[in-house]
Enzyme design. Structure first.
Site, short mmCIF file in Angstrom:
data_model
loop_
_atom_site.label_atom_id
_atom_site.label_comp_id
_atom_site.label_asym_id
_atom_site.label_seq_id
_atom_site.Cartn_x
_atom_site.Cartn_y
_atom_site.Cartn_z
N GLY A 206 -3.61 3.62 1.30
CA GLY A 206 -4.44 3.90 2.45
C GLY A 206 -5.75 4.56 2.02
O GLY A 206 -5.74 5.54 1.27
N TYR B 209 0.07 6.13 12.47
CA TYR B 209 -1.30 6.57 12.25
C TYR B 209 -2.17 6.18 13.46
O TYR B 209 -1.67 5.73 14.48
CB TYR B 209 -1.82 6.05 10.92
CG TYR B 209 -1.03 6.61 9.76
CD1 TYR B 209 -0.93 7.99 9.57
CD2 TYR B 209 -0.32 5.79 8.89
CE1 TYR B 209 -0.17 8.53 8.53
CE2 TYR B 209 0.45 6.33 7.84
CZ TYR B 209 0.51 7.69 7.68
OH TYR B 209 1.27 8.22 6.67
N HIS C 170 2.89 2.71 11.21
CA HIS C 170 3.48 3.93 10.67
C HIS C 170 3.04 5.23 11.33
O HIS C 170 3.00 6.28 10.69
CB HIS C 170 3.26 4.00 9.16
CG HIS C 170 3.86 2.86 8.42
ND1 HIS C 170 3.67 2.62 7.09
CD2 HIS C 170 4.65 1.84 8.86
CE1 HIS C 170 4.32 1.53 6.73
NE2 HIS C 170 4.91 1.04 7.80
N PRO D 50 0.83 -1.21 0.00
CA PRO D 50 0.00 0.00 0.00
C PRO D 50 0.86 1.25 0.00
O PRO D 50 1.81 1.36 0.79
CB PRO D 50 -0.81 -0.13 1.30
CG PRO D 50 -0.06 -1.09 2.15
CD PRO D 50 0.71 -1.99 1.24
N HIS E 168 -4.87 -0.77 8.72
CA HIS E 168 -3.58 -0.09 8.84
C HIS E 168 -3.34 0.29 10.30
O HIS E 168 -3.82 1.32 10.78
CB HIS E 168 -3.57 1.15 7.95
CG HIS E 168 -2.21 1.72 7.68
ND1 HIS E 168 -1.08 1.33 8.36
CD2 HIS E 168 -1.80 2.68 6.79
CE1 HIS E 168 -0.03 2.00 7.91
NE2 HIS E 168 -0.45 2.83 6.95
#
Length: 392
Positions: free
Chosen positions: A65, A191, A189, A32, A186
């Site tokens: 994403g 988020y 990272h 992604p 997700h």
């Protein structure tokens, strides 16, 4: 080591793999990647062509994403999956991939504090686990293509979290309606979900803060809700315990990763069905949950970290993060991963699977066009090895 990569009947990047009910013809995955081409957050013909180009028969793709709600954006022109127009737009993308025999999951995304008021409904503050902003080391891409500072976020109240879980659940249902073969949550990272898991960010004193169990709770609630809605075998999870992107640092990344895996394993046992996969980002170039100036560790230390997670997880394991052809072959041959996801090399090489198989030269990517909005330049104009041929 290298002599055994292709010998002794060991699997390679190009060996078939059965992932739950899905039969893959090879183990190279499209990772992604945010590309900012979905004008007004609606998937369009540019996205159809982009994913079509990167599809192979039996190949597995994960979308960029994709916003689960109006509060989820942190980049300009990223796609969503919460309106009728977005669902209809994604149907065209999925149809194009399926027509070429590919399989595709939609990555469900909420950036949390990695946003700005300009992206939020009514100009509100972004939501997070905390009111601590991302440091000035990092900059946010604004709609005018300039870079700005991340603002102070608003910590979600305890009673608000179930609504965000519901946003994830509805987004997953929408993705299945659009025809996707499954979804990826997700949780990596820096988020939103990662902001709850990392003790370098999460400073809460409620049931979502403090202990590892509390910090994993939000993610597990999302996984459980989505699995109940669409089936566990259609759910992948991405984590990055040792990645410090966007200040997402943890004091003990190894234990955090194992804690998430222990809970996912337990959930699979309770459900009587495995999740589709666990996707872990390789911390090849990042600090081990320390300060940005901290030790980055050796290749062997990093390999051991990944192996500890791979060995603990019961199910398909995908790795990503800076993999070359040789590193990908090695990871699969040694059993360190079942599948290997490639990012930047897939941007500039739509036929990456073929090039890796032939060990052919790769096109160089142009970083300056990663996040522009042009529907062709830097997006679908990279040349194929054999002109006009996008298939193996």
């Amino acid at each position: 080591m290298k002599q055994s990569i292709m010998g002794d009947n060991k699997p390679t990047l190009f060996s078939p793999y059965k992932m739950g009910n899905l039969n893959l013809s090879h183990r190279v995955v499209l990772a992604p990647m945010t590309r900012c081409r979905a004008v007004n957050s609606i998937p369009n013909e540019a996205l159809v062509e982009y994913y079509r180009q990167r599809t192979t028969a039996g190949g597995f793709l994960i979308t960029e994403g994709t916003m689960i709600s109006p509060t989820a954006a942190g980049f300009p022109h990223v796609p969503g999956i919460f309106t009728r127009e977005q669902i209809e737009g994604w149907k065209k993308v999925v149809d194009a991939v399926h027509k070429q025999g590919g399989l595709i999951f939609c990555q469900l995304w909420h950036v949390g504090r990695a946003s700005h008021q300009v992206y939020q409904p009514d100009g509100d503050a972004p939501i997070s686990s905390t009111n601590k902003p991302i440091s000035n080391k990092w900059k946010i891409l604004m709609p005018d293509a300039k870079y700005g500072r991340y603002p102070e976020p608003r910590p979600l109240a305890t009673h608000e979290i179930p609504q965000v879980v519901e946003d994830y659940r509805l987004a997953a249902i929408n993705a299945i309606e659009a025809g996707f073969d499954g979804i990826e949550i997700h949780g990596a990272h820096g988020y939103l979900l990662d902001q709850f898991m990392k003790d370098g960010i999460n400073d809460r004193t409620d049931e979502y803060g403090g202990s590892l169990d509390n910090r994993c709770k939000f993610l597990l609630q999302v996984v459980r809700a989505i699995a109940a809605a669409i089936g566990a075998d259609r759910v992948g999870v991405r984590i990055s315990p040792a990645i410090d992107h966007l200040d997402a640092m943890d004091s003990d990344p190894r234990s955090l990763g194992l804690a998430v895996i222990e809970r996912l394993n337990k959930l699979q046992f309770e459900l009587g069905s495995k999740l589709s996969y666990l996707h872990v980002t390789q911390p090849r170039y990042t600090a081990y949950g320390q300060t940005e100036a901290g030790s980055h560790g050796s290749e062997e230390e990093i390999a051991q970290l990944m192996r500890s997670w791979r060995g603990a997880y019961v199910g398909t394991f995908i790795c990503s993060g800076g993999y070359t052809r040789e590193l990908g072959l090695e990871a699969v041959a040694q059993g360190d991963a079942d599948l290997v996801a490639y990012g930047r090399q897939f941007i500039s090489n739509p036929d990456l699977v073929l090039r890796l198989k032939l060990n052919a030269p790769l096109n160089r990517y142009v970083r300056a066009t990663f996040y522009t909005h042009h529907p062709v330049v830097g997006y679908t104009d990279y040349p194929f090895l054999h002109k006009g041929n996008s298939r193996l």
